[in-house]
Design an enzyme around this catalytic site. Sequence first.
Site, short mmCIF file in Angstrom:
data_model
loop_
_atom_site.label_atom_id
_atom_site.label_comp_id
_atom_site.label_asym_id
_atom_site.label_seq_id
_atom_site.Cartn_x
_atom_site.Cartn_y
_atom_site.Cartn_z
N PHE A 128 1.13 -2.28 8.93
CA PHE A 128 0.30 -2.22 7.73
C PHE A 128 0.26 -3.62 7.10
O PHE A 128 1.29 -4.25 6.89
CB PHE A 128 0.91 -1.21 6.76
CG PHE A 128 0.01 -0.86 5.61
CD1 PHE A 128 -1.02 0.04 5.77
CD2 PHE A 128 0.21 -1.43 4.36
CE1 PHE A 128 -1.86 0.36 4.71
CE2 PHE A 128 -0.62 -1.11 3.30
CZ PHE A 128 -1.65 -0.21 3.47
N ASP A 199 10.08 0.43 7.43
CA ASP A 199 9.15 0.92 6.41
C ASP A 199 8.84 2.39 6.75
O ASP A 199 8.34 2.68 7.85
CB ASP A 199 7.87 0.08 6.43
CG ASP A 199 6.92 0.42 5.28
OD1 ASP A 199 6.94 1.59 4.84
OD2 ASP A 199 6.16 -0.46 4.84
N TYR A 224 3.69 8.01 -3.05
CA TYR A 224 2.44 8.74 -3.29
C TYR A 224 1.82 9.36 -2.04
O TYR A 224 0.78 9.98 -2.12
CB TYR A 224 1.40 7.84 -3.98
CG TYR A 224 1.14 6.50 -3.31
CD1 TYR A 224 0.29 6.41 -2.21
CD2 TYR A 224 1.72 5.34 -3.79
CE1 TYR A 224 0.06 5.18 -1.61
CE2 TYR A 224 1.48 4.10 -3.20
CZ TYR A 224 0.65 4.04 -2.10
OH TYR A 224 0.41 2.82 -1.50
N LYS A 225 2.46 9.18 -0.88
CA LYS A 225 1.91 9.76 0.35
C LYS A 225 2.50 11.16 0.55
O LYS A 225 2.18 12.06 -0.20
CB LYS A 225 2.14 8.81 1.52
CG LYS A 225 1.32 7.53 1.36
CD LYS A 225 1.62 6.45 2.38
CE LYS A 225 0.74 5.22 2.12
NZ LYS A 225 1.25 4.01 2.75
N ARG A 373 -9.30 9.15 10.69
CA ARG A 373 -7.88 9.47 10.57
C ARG A 373 -7.68 10.79 9.81
O ARG A 373 -8.27 10.99 8.76
CB ARG A 373 -7.15 8.34 9.84
CG ARG A 373 -5.64 8.53 9.82
CD ARG A 373 -4.93 7.37 9.18
NE ARG A 373 -5.08 7.36 7.74
CZ ARG A 373 -4.39 6.59 6.92
NH1 ARG A 373 -3.52 5.73 7.40
NH2 ARG A 373 -4.56 6.64 5.62
C1 LIG Z 1 0.94 2.81 2.19
C2 LIG Z 1 1.79 1.71 2.73
C3 LIG Z 1 2.30 0.72 1.89
C4 LIG Z 1 1.91 0.71 0.44
O1 LIG Z 1 2.47 -0.34 -0.25
P1 LIG Z 1 2.37 -0.38 -1.84
O2 LIG Z 1 2.92 -1.67 -2.19
O3 LIG Z 1 3.22 0.75 -2.37
O4 LIG Z 1 0.93 -0.21 -2.21
C5 LIG Z 1 3.13 -0.24 2.45
N1 LIG Z 1 3.44 -0.23 3.75
C6 LIG Z 1 2.97 0.73 4.59
C7 LIG Z 1 3.37 0.72 6.01
C8 LIG Z 1 2.12 1.71 4.11
O5 LIG Z 1 1.63 2.64 4.92
#
Ligand SMILES: *Cc1c(COP(=O)(O)O)cnc(C)c1O
Length: 414
Positions: A128, A199, A224-225, A373
């Site tokens: 990500f 992560d 939030y996921k 997705r």
């Molecule tokens: C959704 C996601 C994030 C989100 O990061 P925020 O700083 O909380 O917006 C980070 N890393 C991964 C792999 C994600 O899927």
Amino acid sequence: MGQLITRSDLEALDRADPLRVFRDRFTLPEGVIYLDGNSLGAMPQAAPARMREVVEVEWGRDLIRSWNIHGWIDIQKRIGAKIGRLIGARDGETIVADSTSVNLFKALAASLELRPDRRVILSERSNFPTDLYMAEGLIRYLGRGHTLRLVEPDEIDAAIGDDVAVVMLTQVNYRTGRMLDMPRITEQAHARGAIMLWDLAHSAGAVPIDLTSANVDFAVGCGYKYLNGGPGAPAFLYVAKRHQSSVTSVLSGWHGHASPFTFEPSYVPAEGIDRWAVGAPAILSLIALEVGVDLMLEASPSALRAKSLQQTSIFDALVTQEIGNDVVSLVTPREPGMRGSQLCYAYRDAWPVMRALIDRGVIGDFRAPDILRFGFTPLYLGFTELWDAVATLKGILSARTWDRPEYHARATVT
Ligand SMILES: *Cc1c(COP(=O)(O)O)cnc(C)c1O
């Protein structure tokens, strides 16, 4: 299954589903099939009343006294401990704070401090982007010649050389849904003297995780996921006990101080996980997150994983049966042990197809350049909905209804 799957097969699965009761604990609008809980979890039904109480009573009436009388001051650790139970952490190893990006920065900086003679951060090229961006920013700021080495998932093992300070990976890839082997990669990293940072953004609340048995050093993840904590919910940070007194946070804010309310001029880190807090926590958002986490803790992780794998298998079998693998092609590994709780399909016109799906109440998302997705949230997603979602997709593709001008217009958030 072998034979053709029918809608009534799926209705029968819904009737027999032990997790079905959880669906009513969420507020989902009529006519919506929500396949995007991996991006923004649905709202727990208990959230608005709890939020109202906090706003009216704790903020509105009790004001600043609430830090003590309503436990605001301990809330980051309290929710951290609850999330810790979901990810196999020991007591006192998890705190809720900031965003995933910021926690990653803290964990990455600490990892580099623990391996001062090494200069490489190893990650996956399709990680990500924020994870890679945060690493770039840290490297630039440090100015000590660190580099970010990016490899393909199958090249990770071979890339962990003696120069690698930290292996920074996301367990479930956001674009492909592929799940990496946490215990094995962690062991490899340690065997070569590197720190392991995971992560868990697409895995906490989606797949069983045991950070303790995998011997992970640091982990971060998203509220939030799959944890259903609400838009922009605070994230979490896990720091293994064995590192807690050897490093401090690069973001040495007053909430991580040993005694924030003596207002000393210099920083003395708090003991344990507390030192990873930075500034005043977002109480309202934390309260919403706690509602989501409490709900998740009621469900059995193995039942969730079993239903998730069953749902992804059935959805893919339906796509094969009704649409055909020559039309949309699965990017996610078919091997169940190698995927998280999502399926991604490549389709050239994925953007307008997803717009047309959303217009018909089937909410998934699009990931550039060509990915459809779909996230599967076994806590509130039914089996019959899988049938209806695939039927809707089939209709859009065969009638080419996606090819209308309004579906081609791009939005800011995808
Ligand atoms: C959704 C996601 C994030 C989100 O990061 P925020 O700083 O909380 O917006 C980070 N890393 C991964 C792999 C994600 O899927």
